[in-house]
Write a protein that holds these residues in place. Structure first.
Motif, PDB file in Angstrom:
ATOM      1  N   UNK A   1      99.194  13.156  45.770  1.00  0.00           N
ATOM      2  CA  UNK A   1     100.178  14.076  45.183  1.00  0.00           C
ATOM      3  C   UNK A   1     101.408  14.105  46.083  1.00  0.00           C
ATOM      4  N   UNK A   2     102.548  13.668  45.559  1.00  0.00           N
ATOM      5  CA  UNK A   2     103.781  13.751  46.339  1.00  0.00           C
ATOM      6  C   UNK A   2     104.486  15.073  46.036  1.00  0.00           C
ATOM      7  N   UNK A   3     105.381  15.470  46.928  1.00  0.00           N
ATOM      8  CA  UNK A   3     106.034  16.762  46.779  1.00  0.00           C
ATOM      9  C   UNK A   3     105.026  17.897  46.901  1.00  0.00           C
ATOM     10  N   UNK A   4     103.973  17.668  47.683  1.00  0.00           N
ATOM     11  CA  UNK A   4     102.830  18.578  47.711  1.00  0.00           C
ATOM     12  C   UNK A   4     102.999  19.772  48.634  1.00  0.00           C
ATOM     13  N   UNK A   5     104.155  19.910  49.265  1.00  0.00           N
ATOM     14  CA  UNK A   5     104.327  21.008  50.214  1.00  0.00           C
ATOM     15  C   UNK A   5     104.720  22.320  49.551  1.00  0.00           C
ATOM     16  N   UNK A   6     105.140  22.262  48.276  1.00  0.00           N
ATOM     17  CA  UNK A   6     105.573  23.496  47.601  1.00  0.00           C
ATOM     18  C   UNK A   6     105.652  23.272  46.093  1.00  0.00           C
ATOM     19  N   UNK A   7     105.912  24.338  45.367  1.00  0.00           N
ATOM     20  CA  UNK A   7     106.191  24.247  43.941  1.00  0.00           C
ATOM     21  C   UNK A   7     105.100  23.574  43.132  1.00  0.00           C
ATOM     22  N   UNK A   8     105.527  22.751  42.169  1.00  0.00           N
ATOM     23  CA  UNK A   8     104.593  22.094  41.262  1.00  0.00           C
ATOM     24  C   UNK A   8     103.623  21.186  42.019  1.00  0.00           C
ATOM     25  N   UNK A   9     104.113  20.486  43.024  1.00  0.00           N
ATOM     26  CA  UNK A   9     103.245  19.582  43.784  1.00  0.00           C
ATOM     27  C   UNK A   9     102.104  20.313  44.466  1.00  0.00           C
ATOM     28  N   UNK A  10     102.416  21.420  45.147  1.00  0.00           N
ATOM     29  CA  UNK A  10     101.384  22.190  45.843  1.00  0.00           C
ATOM     30  C   UNK A  10     100.392  22.783  44.855  1.00  0.00           C
ATOM     31  N   UNK A  11     100.894  23.320  43.750  1.00  0.00           N
ATOM     32  CA  UNK A  11     100.020  23.925  42.750  1.00  0.00           C
ATOM     33  C   UNK A  11      99.121  22.874  42.100  1.00  0.00           C
ATOM     34  N   UNK A  12      99.670  21.691  41.862  1.00  0.00           N
ATOM     35  CA  UNK A  12      98.880  20.624  41.266  1.00  0.00           C
ATOM     36  C   UNK A  12      97.792  20.160  42.223  1.00  0.00           C
ATOM     37  N   UNK A  13      98.134  20.013  43.491  1.00  0.00           N
ATOM     38  CA  UNK A  13      97.137  19.610  44.485  1.00  0.00           C
ATOM     39  C   UNK A  13      95.992  20.611  44.529  1.00  0.00           C
ATOM     40  N   UNK A  14      96.314  21.894  44.481  1.00  0.00           N
ATOM     41  CA  UNK A  14      95.278  22.924  44.503  1.00  0.00           C
ATOM     42  C   UNK A  14      94.393  22.842  43.267  1.00  0.00           C
ATOM     43  N   UNK A  15      95.001  22.623  42.098  1.00  0.00           N
ATOM     44  CA  UNK A  15      94.233  22.533  40.851  1.00  0.00           C
ATOM     45  C   UNK A  15      93.310  21.315  40.859  1.00  0.00           C
ATOM     46  N   UNK A  16      93.809  20.189  41.357  1.00  0.00           N
ATOM     47  CA  UNK A  16      93.002  18.970  41.396  1.00  0.00           C
ATOM     48  C   UNK A  16      91.845  19.118  42.373  1.00  0.00           C
ATOM     49  N   UNK A  17      92.126  19.714  43.537  1.00  0.00           N
ATOM     50  CA  UNK A  17      91.068  19.929  44.525  1.00  0.00           C
ATOM     51  C   UNK A  17      90.015  20.886  43.985  1.00  0.00           C
ATOM     52  N   UNK A  18      90.472  21.901  43.267  1.00  0.00           N
ATOM     53  CA  UNK A  18      89.538  22.858  42.678  1.00  0.00           C
ATOM     54  C   UNK A  18      88.637  22.193  41.641  1.00  0.00           C
ATOM     55  N   UNK A  19      89.154  21.127  41.025  1.00  0.00           N
ATOM     56  CA  UNK A  19      88.376  20.379  40.032  1.00  0.00           C
ATOM     57  C   UNK A  19      87.490  19.316  40.670  1.00  0.00           C
ATOM     58  N   UNK A  20      87.532  19.209  41.999  1.00  0.00           N
ATOM     59  CA  UNK A  20      86.631  18.307  42.693  1.00  0.00           C
ATOM     60  C   UNK A  20      87.234  17.037  43.242  1.00  0.00           C
ATOM     61  N   UNK A  21      88.550  16.858  43.094  1.00  0.00           N
ATOM     62  CA  UNK A  21      89.194  15.653  43.626  1.00  0.00           C
ATOM     63  C   UNK A  21      89.464  15.799  45.116  1.00  0.00           C
ATOM     64  N   UNK A  22      89.507  14.667  45.803  1.00  0.00           N
ATOM     65  CA  UNK A  22      90.001  14.616  47.177  1.00  0.00           C
ATOM     66  C   UNK A  22      91.497  14.334  47.083  1.00  0.00           C
ATOM     67  N   UNK A  23      92.318  15.297  47.459  1.00  0.00           N
ATOM     68  CA  UNK A  23      93.758  15.128  47.304  1.00  0.00           C
ATOM     69  C   UNK A  23      94.400  14.702  48.620  1.00  0.00           C
ATOM     70  N   UNK A  24      95.254  13.709  48.532  1.00  0.00           N
ATOM     71  CA  UNK A  24      96.090  13.295  49.661  1.00  0.00           C
ATOM     72  C   UNK A  24      97.465  13.889  49.423  1.00  0.00           C
TER      73      UNK A  24
END
Length: 239
Positions: A13-36
């Motif tokens: 997930x790029x742009x993962x430090x804030x906004x949509x990127x951070x929220x998406x990373x959290x959602x994917x991790x919550x669904x069981x993915x290993x997020x980079x």
């Protein structure tokens, strides 16, 4: 009902430090993915990774400037040391609100470098890694600002052009990805409650939150994407 594609998958997930990127990373991790997690702000990236881990998820922060081709190559080299990349979310973006006649060459270059060329670098690296495995899913983030016949706002010429480009890039990836089992879709959100929206037009009332978009991306990745590969999905709001 959410399927089972995400659990155990490695997703960048790029742009993962804030906004949509951070929220998406959290959602994917919550669904069981290993997020980079990739972004320029190391401190903010570590904070996002810490919150994901505290919630029981798996996250690896890799500080990266997506506008730097060599940095993107290092990112995906590090990813390959973790495992097979299955997904990519291109959420990195910048915006400078400036009248067209006052848009400098530097502002133009910097905006396209992150929003469009950076997306190209990341998609190319992910595509190259996914093709031998015969599978992969890519989600790019454009904007209603890059969608034909939607309302445009002054001061956003470089941003708008970059987002038009992201939509075209996604369509091209979908065409060439078909034979490799790689699907690509684009989301074009309208007013999302982010710092970028406030810079773009402080008068706009956000009708979406970053979490709304992140949860949608997680749901899309857990759905069969091949039939809609190449699609651009505009996200309108009634707010």
């Amino acid at each position: 009902m959410r399927g089972s594609w995400l659990p155990g998958r490695l997703v960048v997930v790029t742009g993962a430090s804030r906004g949509i990127g951070a929220a998406t990373a959290a959602a994917l991790a919550n669904a069981g993915a290993h997020v980079v997690l990739a972004a320029r702000d190391r401190h903010a990236l570590d904070d996002v990774a810490g919150r994901i881990r505290d919630a029981g998820g798996t996250a690896t922060p890799v500080p990266t400037d997506v506008a730097d081709e060599a940095a993107v190559e290092r990112l995906f080299s590090e990813v390959s040391g973790i495992g097979q990349v299955s997904g990519l979310i291109c959420a990195a973006g910048v915006l400078t609100n400036v009248p067209f006649a006052e848009t400098t060459s530097e502002t133009w270059r910097d905006t396209l470098a992150v929003n469009l060329t950076g997306a190209f670098y990341c998609c190319r690296a992910a595509f190259t890694a996914m093709a031998p495995a015969g599978a992969g899913r890519i989600v790019t983030i454009a904007s209603l600002s890059g969608v034909y016949a939607t309302e445009k706002f002054p001061g956003l010429a470089a941003y708008n052009v970059s987002k038009y480009g992201v939509i075209g890039l996604t369509e091209a990836i979908a065409v060439e990805g078909r034979e490799h089992g790689i699907s690509a879709i684009c989301l074009s959100p309208g007013a999302v409650d982010t710092e970028m929206l406030r810079r773009a037009n402080p008068a706009l009332r956000p009708g979406l939150t970053p979490a709304d978009v992140g949860e949608l991306i997680a749901a899309l990745l857990d759905s069969p994407l091949a039939p809609v590969s190449g699609a651009n999905i505009p996200l309108f709001s009634n707010a």
